[in-house]
Enzyme design. Structure first.
Site, short mmCIF file in Angstrom:
data_model
loop_
_atom_site.label_atom_id
_atom_site.label_comp_id
_atom_site.label_asym_id
_atom_site.label_seq_id
_atom_site.Cartn_x
_atom_site.Cartn_y
_atom_site.Cartn_z
N ASP A 13 -29.25 -1.58 -30.91
CA ASP A 13 -28.94 -2.98 -31.24
C ASP A 13 -30.19 -3.86 -31.31
O ASP A 13 -30.13 -5.06 -31.06
CB ASP A 13 -27.96 -3.60 -30.21
CG ASP A 13 -26.74 -2.74 -29.98
OD1 ASP A 13 -26.10 -2.36 -30.98
OD2 ASP A 13 -26.43 -2.43 -28.82
N HIS A 41 -25.51 -0.92 -38.51
CA HIS A 41 -26.65 -1.73 -38.94
C HIS A 41 -26.12 -2.92 -39.73
O HIS A 41 -25.40 -2.74 -40.71
CB HIS A 41 -27.61 -0.91 -39.80
CG HIS A 41 -28.41 0.08 -39.02
ND1 HIS A 41 -29.31 0.94 -39.60
CD2 HIS A 41 -28.47 0.33 -37.69
CE1 HIS A 41 -29.86 1.69 -38.66
NE2 HIS A 41 -29.37 1.33 -37.51
#
Length: 414
Positions: A13, A41
Site C-alpha cells: 500500500d 494498484h
C-alpha cells in the site's frame, strides 16, 4: 535494453500504482510477476480512477504491452472483469498471460476461509495462499492445463476429493462444489482469453525496455518478511527470477527502486513496532485516507520505521527510494522516525522478537505548511527537505522522487 524494477519497500500500500504509471510511459513491456488479486494498484488518469489487481498498471499507456507472468496466481473471474473495465483502452491485443501461471479455483477460497478461522493471519480470503500451497504440492492447475481437458479434469477431480476430505473430516464442514459446474465456469472464462495465453518468457526477453511491477511489499515477502504474517509469494526483488523465468544475470543491469510512504502502514495482523493507537495514528489514517483498495479495511498507521526500511534496502539492493504521501505529514508540529529498536541491533527474524521490539525515536521539526500537489523542489519547506535528507543519510540510499498527492501530476523529482 532498459530494465526498471519497482517494489514496495514496506508492508504494501505504498502508492506503487501511481509511481509505476508515472515511470512506465516510455517502456515497451510491463510485467507483473508475483501475487494475485490480493493487492490493488490505484491510479487516477484524466479524472478516472482505475483499481487494478492483476493487469499491470503500465498497460494504461496505450503503447505498452502487459504481461501476467508465471509467478502469479490468477482468478479468471477477476481478470475477466478487469479486461472488460479496460475495454476502452483496447488492451486485448496488448495483454499476454503466461501459460505457466496457476489458476485460483473455488476450492482454494474455501480452504482460505477454513485456514483463516484457525490461524487469523489476516488473509484477504481470495484463495491466494491455498493456490500457492497446491502449486508447491504439485497439485496446481496452470493456464496451459486448460488446453488439455484430460489433464484438467484429472487434476480437478483429485483436488476436489482432497478438499472434500479436508473440509468434512478435519473442519467438520459440508463441501458442495460440483466438478461439472466448476469446469463449466472455468472454461467459460478461459475461452475469451485463450488467444492471450503465451510463452511470456520470450516476449520479455525480446523486449527493448521492460518495467517490472511488484505487488504487496518487502515486509510481506514469504522468505524475508515478518513471517508468518506475510503473503504467499516473494513480494520483494527475490521473486523476479522465479516469477518471470528469467535468469538472475538478466537483472544485473536493472535499476531497482523501492517505494515507501513518508510514514508506515500495515493491513491485517502482524508485528508493527511503530504503530500508533492514539490520535496521531487516527490522524494519519484519516488525513492519508488509509483504507485498503482491495479489502476496504482500515490500515494500521504509525511513524516511519527506518530500521525496517533499511532492512528492505539492504535485502533488495535498492538503487533509489521514492517517497509517497509526504503531504500527509503537513499537519504535524513534530514528526518522529524510528532509528533503532531497544535490545536489537538488527531487524529481528523471530516473530516473538518483532512483537517485543520497542522503537527508539528521533524527533524532527514539522513544517506545518502544505506540500500537497507540490511539483517543484524549491517550493518545499526547509523542514520537509531536512526530513528527506535525514532518511537518505540513515538509509545510505537516495530519495529520487516525491509523490505529493493522489493525482497523476502530483509529484516532483529531487
Amino acid at each position: 535494453m532498459e530494465k526498471l524494477v519497482i517494489v514496495g519497500a514496506q508492508w504494501g500500500d505504498e502508492g506503487k500504482g501511481k509511481i509505476v504509471d508515472l515511470l512506465s510511459k516510455d517502456y515497451e513491456t510491463a510485467v507483473r510477476y508475483q501475487g494475485g488479486n490480493n493487492a490493488g494498484h490505484t491510479v487516477i488518469v484524466e479524472g478516472k480512477k482505475y483499481i487494478l489487481h492483476l493487469v499491470p498498471t503500465s498497460i494504461l499507456h496505450k503503447h505498452t504491452k502487459g504481461i501476467i507472468a508465471q509467478g502469479m496466481v490468477i482468478d479468471l473471474e477477476v481478470l475477466s472483469k478487469e479486461i472488460k473495465d479496460l475495454e476502452v483502452l483496447d488492451i486485448e491485443n496488448r495483454l499476454f498471460i503466461s501459460d505457466r501461471a496457476h489458476i485460483i479455483l473455488p476450492y482454494h477460497k474455501i480452504l482460505d476461509r477454513l485456514f483463516e478461522k484457525k490461524s487469523n493471519i489476516g488473509t484477504t480470503l481470495k484463495g491466494i495462499g491455498p493456490t500457492y500451497m497446491m502449486k508447491y504440492a504439485r497439485k496446481g492447475i496452470r493456464m496451459v492445463d486448460l488446453k488439455d481437458e484430460d489433464i484438467f479434469f484429472n487434476r480437478l477431480e483429485e483436488n476436489l476429493e482432497f478438499t472434500k476430505e479436508l473440509c468434512e473430516k478435519v473442519y467438520n464442514e459440508r463441501f458442495e462444489l460440483n466438478k461439472d459446474e466448476v469446469a463449466e465456469d472455468i472454461f467459460r472464462l478461459f475461452k475469451p482469453i485463450e488467444k492471450n495465453i503465451k510463452n511470456t518468457f520470450k516476449i520479455i526477453q525480446t523486449s527493448k525496455s521492460v518495467i517490472f511491477e511488484g505487488a504487496q511489499g518487502v515486509m510481506l515477502d514469504i522468505d524475508i518478511g515478518t513471517y508468518p504474517y506475510v503473503t504467499s509469494s516473494n513480494s520483494s526483488t527475490l521473486g523476479l527470477s522465479n516469477g518471470t523465468g528469467l535468469h538472475p544475470k538478466y537483472f544485473t543491469d536493472a535499476k531497482f527502486v523501492g517505494v515507501s510512504k513518508a510514514y508506515t502502514t500495515r493491513v491485517g495482523a502482524g508485528p508493527f513496532p511503530t504503530e500508533l493507537k492514539d490520535e496521531i495514528g487516527d490522524a494519519l489514517r484519516d488525513f492519508g485516507h488509509e483504507y485498503g483498495s482491495t479489502t476496504g479495511r482500515p490500515r494500521r498507521c504509525g511513524w516511519l520505521d527506518l530500521v525496517a526500511l533499511k532492512y528492505a534496502c539492504d535485502t533488495n539492493g535498492f538503487d533509489e527510494i521514492i517517497l509517497t504521501k509526504l503531504d500527509v505529514l503537513d499537519i504535524f508540529d513534530e514528526i518522529k522516525v524510528c532509528i533503532a529498536y531497544e535490545n536489537f541491533e538488527d531487524f529481528p527474524s523471530s516473530l516473538k522478537d518483532m512483537e517485543n521490539a520497542r522503537p527508539i525515536y528521533k524527533t524532527l521539526k514539522g513544517w506545518k505548511a502544505t506540500t500537497k500537489a507540490a511539483r517543484d523542489k524549491s517550493k518545499l519547506p526547509k523542514e520537509a527537505l531536512d526530513y528527506i535528507m535525514f532518511i537518505e543519510d540513515y538509509l545510505n540510499t537516495k530519495v529520487s522522487m516525491l509523490s505529493t498527492g493522489p493525482a497523476r501530476e502530483d509529484y516532483l523529482y529531487l
